[in-house]
Scaffold this motif. Structure first.
Motif, short mmCIF file in Angstrom:
data_model
loop_
_atom_site.label_atom_id
_atom_site.label_comp_id
_atom_site.label_asym_id
_atom_site.label_seq_id
_atom_site.Cartn_x
_atom_site.Cartn_y
_atom_site.Cartn_z
N HIS A 47 1.97 34.17 67.76
CA HIS A 47 2.03 32.88 67.06
C HIS A 47 0.68 32.47 66.49
N PHE A 88 -0.07 29.71 63.47
CA PHE A 88 -0.90 28.55 63.80
C PHE A 88 -2.10 28.45 62.87
N PHE A 137 -1.68 25.09 60.78
CA PHE A 137 -2.34 23.96 61.44
C PHE A 137 -3.86 23.96 61.29
#
Length: 282
Positions: free
Chosen positions: A85, A89, A93
């Protein structure tokens, strides 16, 4: 594309806090309160590290035993497929975090280095209030109170919007009137002392008073902007006041400079006449 999503997110949060869907808001509110109570009563960090060291010891023992018996570790051989992930990310983000970090640094520098004095003073006031509040209540109490207020105040405001807006407008008008009244009262009480000080200091006081802006009725009553900070009306008023002060200074003995003795004045006049005659002959 980002603006509609931001607006949609804002609407979702607003509907959540105003209890438009009581079931959904109740679940979120109950979950947050339950999480706070669990965090308060149970030492989650202690439990996490306890399970962590047991799990890591078991993983290392299984890997070592598999390599010792079969030549390949059991963890390496039977581990499930792991999906990373980190890339998602980083792509989704981290740019937002970097942008927020940059803006936060800019605001921090503006506040700390007083780029805007008013903002720095506001930050100092907020820091003082938080200092007092955190000295009276614990951090858990403050967080719990903030959560409860967050899920109650918006809903209360939405259901009583007309009454609250009317009260805010009424008390704001009263506050403005009281502020104007106290300002006028303070100005009227201080005016005799200021005028007396100006008279006692003579031309020095007149010079200093001429450098300060002259307050007019429009600058203290209502929202009028007709003050002496650059408007033509106040410039003319200020000019008239300066002319009156000059005429008063020349007509009264209390605000004029010491006079030159008559003998010195006659000698100076005769000297000037003789010098002028000599220059004309040349």
């Amino acid at each position: 594309m980002s603006a509609p999503s931001v607006t949609a997110d804002h609407q979702d949060v607003l509907s959540l806090l105003t209890w438009k869907d009581p079931v959904k808001t109740g679940k979120v509110f109950g979950g947050v309160v339950a999480g706070l109570l669990i965090f308060k009563t149970i030492n989650l960090f202690n439990i996490f590290f306890h399970l962590a060291y047991i799990g890591l010891l078991l993983s290392a023992a299984a890997e070592y035993a598999g390599k010792l018996v079969t030549g390949q570790g059991f963890v390496t051989k039977y581990k499930p497929a792991v999906k990373s992930h980190a890339k998602h990310f980083n792509d989704e983000f981290l740019p937002l975090v970097a942008e927020f970090n940059l803006k936060a640094e800019q605001e921090y520098q503006k506040i700390v280095f007083a780029h805007d004095i008013e903002t720095t003073l506001k930050a100092a006031g907020v820091s003082y209030v938080l200092f007092k509040v955190t000295s009276w209540f614990s951090l858990f109490t403050l967080i719990t109170t903030a959560v409860v207020l967050l899920f109650t105040v918006p809903a209360f405001y939405v259901h009583n919007k007309k009454q609250i807006d009317a009260l805010v407008a009424q008390y704001s008008q009263i506050a403005r009137e009281k502020t104007s009244e106290y300002s006028k009262c303070a100005q009227s009480k201080a005016s005799p002392y200021v005028n007396d000080l100006i008279k006692k200091t003579g031309p020095v006081g007149n010079f200093i008073s001429s450098k300060f802006p002259t307050r007019t009725a429009g600058s203290t009553v209502g929202d009028s902007r007709a003050t002496s900070f650059g408007t033509d009306a106040d410039a003319s008023i200020h000019a008239k006041k300066v002319e009156e002060e000059i005429s008063t200074a020349t007509s009264t003995g209390a605000t004029k400079f010491p006079e030159v003795p008559a003998a010195s004045l006659n000698a100076y006049t005769k000297k000037g006449l003789l010098t002028g005659s000599f220059n004309s002959l040349q």
